[in-house]
Motif scaffolding. Sequence first.
Motif, PDB file in Angstrom:
ATOM      1  N   SER A 199       0.851  -1.197   0.000  1.00  0.00           N
ATOM      2  CA  SER A 199       0.000   0.000   0.000  1.00  0.00           C
ATOM      3  C   SER A 199       0.881   1.238   0.000  1.00  0.00           C
ATOM      4  CB  SER A 199      -0.918  -0.019   1.225  1.00  0.00           C
ATOM      5  OG  SER A 199      -0.157  -0.079   2.414  1.00  0.00           O
TER       6      SER A 199
ATOM      7  N   VAL B 202      -3.652   2.179   3.142  1.00  0.00           N
ATOM      8  CA  VAL B 202      -4.163   3.260   2.302  1.00  0.00           C
ATOM      9  C   VAL B 202      -3.483   3.196   0.940  1.00  0.00           C
ATOM     10  CG1 VAL B 202      -4.416   5.758   2.038  1.00  0.00           C
ATOM     11  CG2 VAL B 202      -4.520   4.726   4.328  1.00  0.00           C
ATOM     12  N   TRP B 203      -4.320   3.167  -0.101  1.00  0.00           N
ATOM     13  CA  TRP B 203      -3.845   3.260  -1.468  1.00  0.00           C
ATOM     14  C   TRP B 203      -4.302   4.609  -2.004  1.00  0.00           C
ATOM     15  CZ3 TRP B 203      -5.177  -1.386   0.628  1.00  0.00           C
ATOM     16  CH2 TRP B 203      -4.282  -2.438   0.452  1.00  0.00           C
ATOM     17  N   ASP B 204      -3.355   5.481  -2.337  1.00  0.00           N
ATOM     18  CA  ASP B 204      -3.701   6.800  -2.867  1.00  0.00           C
ATOM     19  C   ASP B 204      -4.538   6.624  -4.133  1.00  0.00           C
ATOM     20  OD1 ASP B 204      -2.172   7.822  -0.820  1.00  0.00           O
ATOM     21  OD2 ASP B 204      -0.410   8.177  -2.085  1.00  0.00           O
ATOM     22  N   GLY B 205      -5.653   7.322  -4.194  1.00  0.00           N
ATOM     23  CA  GLY B 205      -6.517   7.234  -5.364  1.00  0.00           C
ATOM     24  C   GLY B 205      -7.402   6.003  -5.399  1.00  0.00           C
ATOM     25  N   HIS B 206      -7.259   5.120  -4.421  1.00  0.00           N
ATOM     26  CA  HIS B 206      -8.062   3.895  -4.404  1.00  0.00           C
ATOM     27  C   HIS B 206      -8.879   3.788  -3.124  1.00  0.00           C
ATOM     28  CE1 HIS B 206      -9.206  -0.095  -5.679  1.00  0.00           C
ATOM     29  NE2 HIS B 206      -8.728  -0.625  -4.576  1.00  0.00           N
ATOM     30  N   GLY B 207      -8.286   4.173  -2.011  1.00  0.00           N
ATOM     31  CA  GLY B 207      -9.039   4.178  -0.767  1.00  0.00           C
ATOM     32  C   GLY B 207      -8.309   3.498   0.379  1.00  0.00           C
ATOM     33  N   THR B 208      -9.030   3.377   1.489  1.00  0.00           N
ATOM     34  CA  THR B 208      -8.494   2.824   2.729  1.00  0.00           C
ATOM     35  C   THR B 208      -9.190   1.513   3.054  1.00  0.00           C
ATOM     36  OG1 THR B 208      -8.035   5.034   3.570  1.00  0.00           O
ATOM     37  CG2 THR B 208      -8.202   3.266   5.206  1.00  0.00           C
ATOM     38  N   VAL B 209      -8.398   0.524   3.445  1.00  0.00           N
ATOM     39  CA  VAL B 209      -8.924  -0.765   3.885  1.00  0.00           C
ATOM     40  C   VAL B 209      -8.516  -0.964   5.340  1.00  0.00           C
ATOM     41  CG1 VAL B 209      -8.874  -3.273   3.552  1.00  0.00           C
ATOM     42  CG2 VAL B 209      -8.822  -1.751   1.561  1.00  0.00           C
ATOM     43  N   ASN B 210      -9.506  -1.232   6.177  1.00  0.00           N
ATOM     44  CA  ASN B 210      -9.251  -1.480   7.594  1.00  0.00           C
ATOM     45  C   ASN B 210      -9.109  -2.975   7.842  1.00  0.00           C
ATOM     46  OD1 ASN B 210      -9.467   1.251   8.668  1.00  0.00           O
ATOM     47  ND2 ASN B 210     -11.571   1.118   7.953  1.00  0.00           N
TER      48      ASN B 210
ATOM     49  N   PRO C  35     -11.981  -1.237  -0.406  1.00  0.00           N
ATOM     50  CA  PRO C  35     -11.862   0.023   0.326  1.00  0.00           C
ATOM     51  C   PRO C  35     -13.231   0.568   0.739  1.00  0.00           C
ATOM     52  CG  PRO C  35     -10.448   0.055  -1.589  1.00  0.00           C
ATOM     53  CD  PRO C  35     -11.296  -1.183  -1.697  1.00  0.00           C
ATOM     54  N   GLY C  36     -13.253   1.166   1.928  1.00  0.00           N
ATOM     55  CA  GLY C  36     -14.449   1.828   2.411  1.00  0.00           C
ATOM     56  C   GLY C  36     -15.448   0.927   3.122  1.00  0.00           C
TER      57      GLY C  36
END
Length: 152
Positions: free
Chosen positions: A34, A50-58, A78-79
């Motif tokens: 990431s 966090v992947w810039d331009g793709h989103g966040t995975v918890n 993501p999300g």
Amino acid sequence: MVPDRIERQILIDAPVDVVWAVLTEPEHVSGWFSDSVELDLRPGGKAVLVWDGHGTVNGRVERVEPPRFFSFRWGPAPGLDLTDDNATLVEFILSPEGEATRLTVVESGFAGLRGSDDEKQRHVDGHRRGWELELGELDRYVAQQAGAPADR
């Protein structure tokens, strides 16, 4: 029928302790996986990728057995919230092979995800492609850290 698991293996030209560090230390994870990561490396610890331009995975760390086994759960995209009925389990198994390390990555739980079979299959297909790309990145990253070109 939606497959429940993906499994990939790669032989990395580095000892187990080096591969372990690349898999578990945030400054290395952001070099091949990431764009940024927060990782509390203990069972129950938080993982935020966090992947810039793709989103966040918890995610949530499940098991840590240095330097041979590491696992975490994460949402399939993501999300999405991390819940027991909407997460997959990612396991990293490291085995020495001479001076190299055999890394096996298993991601399971796709069949139990919420959503239609078509949605689940899209997650399987996306993660299958993702692991193929990311493990190539990991191999190149380890080679760069060692100062030698990756031959894979």
